[in-house]
Design an enzyme around this catalytic site. Structure first.
Site: not given
Length: 517
Positions: A208, A210, A215, A230, A259, A299, A374, A380
């Site tokens: 996808e 970035k 966020r 976030r 986002e 997303f 994470r 990413k």
């Protein structure tokens, strides 16, 4: 809890190499903590102030203050003093802050002063301390680590969970459930050096775009919509167009992850700085929304129609997202079946970069949503920019870096043959590098503040070339070139390069044409 205890444990945790030792040190600390200590102890251990920025600069902190002879400060008393510091504003505020800082440091022992200086300058760096703290908290209270992690994920705050566990024990975990209207910490991505590496690790995956925006997590319960960052800040009132778009969706009750981005007339993303400026604007929101509208691009779906989706595979969560959100409001992406599809993934990355986005996120199709972590299932991939710059000055460190030159002032060459500062960094340095650069920069020093070895800034001859990695540029009125580096970190020193071989301001700006000042 006395600050001296916290300062000592912080130093011991930083010095410990084994994760098990870090966990045991934190468990011992939590066993001695009161529930009301948790909101202060946890952010302090991670090098954060609960108040955020409090307006105290390094120059104020560089003034020596005689330490106290014995420890008397408690962590809550320090938090209260820093809270008063954060509230200081208006005429005379600089002198008032200096007075309050002097009083605080004067009440601290030498060990406590070192800890406070590191905390106030942002140099108490413990790595992924929150994850270790979760294990320490679980051990201290007898709670299952997985249950503590999930509670933190759902509460959006390790401090909140710690306070509840220290007060009521493992039974407190039952209170923390996914609830529409209460934000949770977002799932984050690790980095991969290439699409091929990411696909090799994950196998069947979604690739996808970035997006380089802000966020957001959007909660809707009937006509009530809340938008959170976030860091869980509520920014609903600043983004009326995002709230309106959420109300227009067919679902009545959901939590979506995405986002916020601003696009130009060609539907290319504007700079992160422009989007962040719009999202950060609190005054005359209607005019701001008209002049620089933003769009939410989603997303992931965490909850839809009262059904919690966190534990479902990404492919199933995405199917729920697609059922609820039209394609124009979803992030662009493609699917790959495994390493054999790497060329298709690389083509998608190239197309994404051509569209002005910063890279891609590769997501394993079978992975659950690991909120607040994470997750290894999100990787990413984005181009890494590097520059060869010249060190113009350095600042003495605090905390663990006391006695070593740490924060580098970085300069690029100008067309006239001089150097212009682009920003600072103290990131990416090993202990060995810090020791070496301190010795070398002392040799190059031309101004140490009147000969004072503890001067705040040491200016040096521009002879040392350092390779710097950075994520991009942003406009800045603080620096002569009108731009500064985003997320700059040291890669290595370039002893093979002369200062006249460093990169120029002109070449840097040419590489980022959208940011020409």
């Amino acid at each position: 809890m006395l600050l001296s205890r916290l300062a000592r444990v912080s130093q011991e945790v930083a010095a410990a190499s084994a994760r098990s030792r870090k966990v045991e040190l934190l468990a011992e600390l939590f066993r001695d903590a009161e529930p009301d200590d948790a909101p202060v102890v946890i952010p302090y251990l991670a090098g954060r102030l609960p108040q955020g920025r409090i307006g105290v600069g390094r120059r104020t902190l560089s003034r020596p203050v005689a330490p106290a002879g014995r420890p008397t400060l408690t962590v809550r008393a320090v938090d209260a003093r820093l809270g008063r510091l954060a509230e200081v504003s208006g005429p005379g505020s600089q002198a008032a802050r200096a007075l309050l800082v002097g009083e605080l440091l004067g009440a601290a022992t030498e060990e406590e002063q070192r800890f406070l200086l590191g905390l106030l300058t942002g140099e108490v760096r413990q790595g992924a301390l929150d994850a270790v703290a979760v294990e320490g908290l679980a051990r201290a209270t007898g709670a299952p680590p997985a249950g503590v992690r999930r509670a933190v994920m759902l509460a959006g705050s390790l401090q909140t969970v710690a306070g509840a566990l220290l007060a009521d024990g493992p039974e407190a975990l039952e209170r923390f459930r996914l609830t529409v209207g209460r934000p949770v910490l977002p799932m984050l991505a690790h980095s991969a050096s290439s699409v091929a590496e990411a696909v090799e690790k994950l196998g069947a995956a979604a690739v996808e775009e970035k997006l380089d925006g802000i966020r957001v997590q959007v909660h809707r319960d009937g006509d009530t919509v809340r938008v959170h960052t976030r860091t869980l800040d509520d920014i609903t009132d600043r983004l009326p167009e995002v709230a309106a778009a959420a109300r227009a969706l067919p679902g009545e009750r959901f939590i979506l992850d995405g986002e916020v981005v601003s696009f130009d007339e060609r539907l290319r993303p504007r700079t992160f700085q422009e989007t962040a400026g719009r999202v950060g604007s609190r005054s005359d929101v209607a005019t701001a929304a008209r002049d620089l509208p933003v769009a939410a691009v989603f997303f992931d779906a965490l909850s839809v129609d009262g059904r919690e989706l966190l534990d479902l595979p990404f492919a199933e969560r995405h199917a729920e997202l697609a059922r609820l959100v039209p394609q124009a409001m979803r992030v662009r992406g493609t699917r790959v079946s495994g390493p054999g599809d790497v060329p298709a993934a690389e083509d998608f990355l190239a197309d994404t970069l051509a569209r002005g986005h910063e890279g891609v996120v590769v997501k394993g199709l079978g992975a659950p949503y690991s909120a607040g972590r994470r997750g290894a299932a999100w990787l990413k991939v984005k181009p890494v920019h590097t520059l060869n710059l010249v060190v113009l000055a350095a600042e003495w460190g605090h905390g663990r870096r006391t006695g070593r030159l740490s924060n580098l002032h970085l300069g690029a060459r100008t067309a006239e043959g001089g150097f212009v500062m682009l920003g600072k960094t103290f990131k990416g340095m090993t202990d060995a590098m810090l020791t070496w650069q301190t010795d070398r920069l002392r040799e190059l020093a031309v101004d140490t503040g009147g000969g004072d070895a503890n001067a705040y800034v040491v200016t040096v001859r521009p002879e040392l070339v350092v390779e710097i990695a950075y994520d991009g540029l942003q406009r800045s009125t603080r620096y002569p070139a009108g731009v500064t580096l985003r997320f700059a970190r040291v890669v290595r020193y370039r002893g093979d390069k002369r200062p006249d071989e460093a990169d120029t301001v002109e070449s840097l700006l040419a590489a980022h044409p959208g940011l020409l000042p």
